[in-house]
Design a protein around this motif. Sequence first.
Motif, PDB file in Angstrom:
ATOM      1  N   UNK A 155       0.812  -1.229   0.000  1.00 26.53           N
ATOM      2  CA  UNK A 155       0.000   0.000   0.000  1.00 26.53           C
ATOM      3  C   UNK A 155       0.840   1.271   0.000  1.00 26.53           C
ATOM      4  N   UNK A 156       1.964   1.278   0.748  1.00 31.91           N
ATOM      5  CA  UNK A 156       2.766   2.500   0.824  1.00 31.91           C
ATOM      6  C   UNK A 156       3.385   2.829  -0.536  1.00 31.91           C
ATOM      7  N   UNK A 157       3.773   1.797  -1.309  1.00 31.90           N
ATOM      8  CA  UNK A 157       4.342   2.062  -2.630  1.00 31.90           C
ATOM      9  C   UNK A 157       3.256   2.438  -3.639  1.00 31.90           C
ATOM     10  N   UNK A 158       2.087   1.869  -3.492  1.00 32.26           N
ATOM     11  CA  UNK A 158       0.974   2.268  -4.367  1.00 32.26           C
ATOM     12  C   UNK A 158       0.616   3.733  -4.136  1.00 32.26           C
ATOM     13  N   UNK A 159       0.728   4.172  -2.877  1.00 30.71           N
ATOM     14  CA  UNK A 159       0.481   5.584  -2.582  1.00 30.71           C
ATOM     15  C   UNK A 159       1.523   6.471  -3.267  1.00 30.71           C
TER      16      UNK A 159
END
Length: 469
Positions: A155-159
């Motif tokens: 999720x943090x990289x998708x953000x």
Amino acid sequence: MEKTQHGGLRILFADDEDYLRDLMERELPRLGHEVTTCPDGQAAIRALERGRFDAALLDIQMPGLTGIEVLEKFRQLSPETQVILMTGHATVDTAVQALRLGAFDYLTKPCKWAELEVVLNRIAERRSLTNKAAALETRLKAAEGGTPMLVGETPVMKDVMHLIDTVAPTEATVLILGETGTGKDLIARTMHERSLRADQAFVPVNCGALPENLIESELFGHRKGAFTGAETNRKGLFEVANGGTLFLDEVGELSKGLQVKLLRFLESGEIRRVGENEPFRADVRVLCATNRDLREMVAEDQFREDLFFRINTFEIYSPPLRERKEDVPLLARHMLKRYASRRPGPIPELAEDAVEALIAHDWPGNVRELANAIERATILARGGTIHAEHLPTQGMSRRSPVPSLVATPASSGGPHIAIPEGTPTLRDLELHYIQVVLEKHKGNKPAASKELGVSLKTLYNKINQLQRS
């Protein structure tokens, strides 16, 4: 009249006829160009010594120095300036001499305005092609062994990828924050590739790697003779990036003087070479990155507050690998493909014990450390399956955690921090308190930041300080 489609030029016009200088001062700006006029050759050379020009229009017959003599001087002082000679007394010999001396073109007076516009467009197009060639060279270097790309499904990289897609098409100045080795340069390059400037140059520069006495010249260029060793005119990286993107990595390493020059450019679009008095404009998008806490540097008067707010129009946080461990096997396999492309044979596989070892490690060196580990393993495995034994197991243990603190309920209801032995500083107590709150929320950073009353970004910076202590 339509503006030139390749961007405005900075033009020097030298002619002893007043009405022609008035005409150029009135009409050239309508095409999107800047113009400086001079009544004779000596004035033209003085103007060149004060500033820089993309093009020069010189009358051959002028009082004092002739256009040919000024052209020869221009070749010495500013070889990148494209010179157009104009004359009302054209001869074949004069035209041949002008072209041999390096004139871009030769026009007969009175020349048609459309004819002049075509020549100026050709100069602008040449400048554009030069920038595109620089962009292509940058891409070719990046493509050696496979084009680097952002990899991650957490999720943090998708953000992060969503933020890049949001801001890339704009002209906003972006500040990329994160630890060393997390791929801040790759975020900047990806942003450029997805921007409207993608066909122009992407120029990265590590501000911390350049000697302090040379960085101003590297960034802004210099005039011949500006200092000892300045034997020729030199374009700065801002000029090289004209039309494209300049990436200033480790921007926190800039001196206060250079911070002022960077702020001036961001506010006005103007730069000035070392040793020159006259500034000139450049069309450059600036992306910045740092692993330092700029807010803390502002508080300590090490970084200008006005510059911090100017470069922080949009902020992107590049997370360390320990905060996205699920991405480590994905990154490792991506790197295996890149390294395998340089050698014959199949792409090596990662055995289960290797995957477990990769996930177990905290990767204090982040993506750079992982890349080194995978390249080493590829060599040791000799094209076969990579096991844990092929990884640098000497340093593959978990990072020692920050010593935990004793937290007991206090009468006020908040956590009680055991005071460490010795004489703790205010910073020690602050970091201890953050550790206690993080333990209370079982590592939930959003919850911890809410209780602490600080932004999530500030909390990440404090966590980095904890891990370095």
